[in-house]
Design an enzyme around this catalytic site. Sequence first.
Site: not given
Length: 242
Positions: A143, A138, A136, A67
Amino acid sequence: MRLVICETIEEFGEKAAQAIAAQIRAKSNSVLGLPTGDTPIRVYNELVKLYNENYIDFQYVTTFNLDEYLGMDKENPSSYNYFMWNNLFRHINISNEKVHIPDGKASDPHKECSDYEDSINGLGGLDLMVLGIGLNGHIGFNEPGTNFDSRTRVVELAESTISANARNFNSSDEVPRQAITMGIATIMAAKKILLLATGEGKAQIVYDAFNKNISTEIPASVLQYHKDVHIILDKEAGRYFK
Ligand code: PGA
């Protein structure tokens, strides 16, 4: 799934680097998917050591990063491009044209995403995808709520990711709100997955990812569907595993 829980952070770095090195030694022209973040820094340091010891050669290796922030100039020290060159690429003999990182400044980000997919597929796919995991759950910037059939695309960052990543900026206001990320399906198409996590803060999410039901609410839980996943944790991140 193979799980290795390391006694020390040093052992974590060595074991993770050895797993990547084994891939390169088995196939000199491996196509690797690589993450950024605090977790892989130690691993990249160890890989550089293995390179300096002539144990591995990156001449024929191709890499695709997971990313990059949208709108981010690659010269910016907070960019993932800068991170990768600083922590790994400038210390090894990888060729510039074999390094792929999404271009956050692409004039047409959507074309950039589809070209990125085409480049990965054109090389026969990823041999080994190395992943960190977010607090979280991800993977990449996929997400919670991300569809499992997602491919490389432009995404909005979750508030929790913006807060977590603010440490690399002067303030959370400076953290870009969007990024380009490989999708879940892009990641899942890799032949092998290596998931890395360290520290107590990751203990619960990494446990849940592999012990709770598979759900888009925990993106990393999709890895339960993958047939070749190797997980390397330090003792703190591995504390809930028996
Ligand atoms: P970290 O990031 O290695 O900095 O904890 C992991 C991630 O958010 O994927």
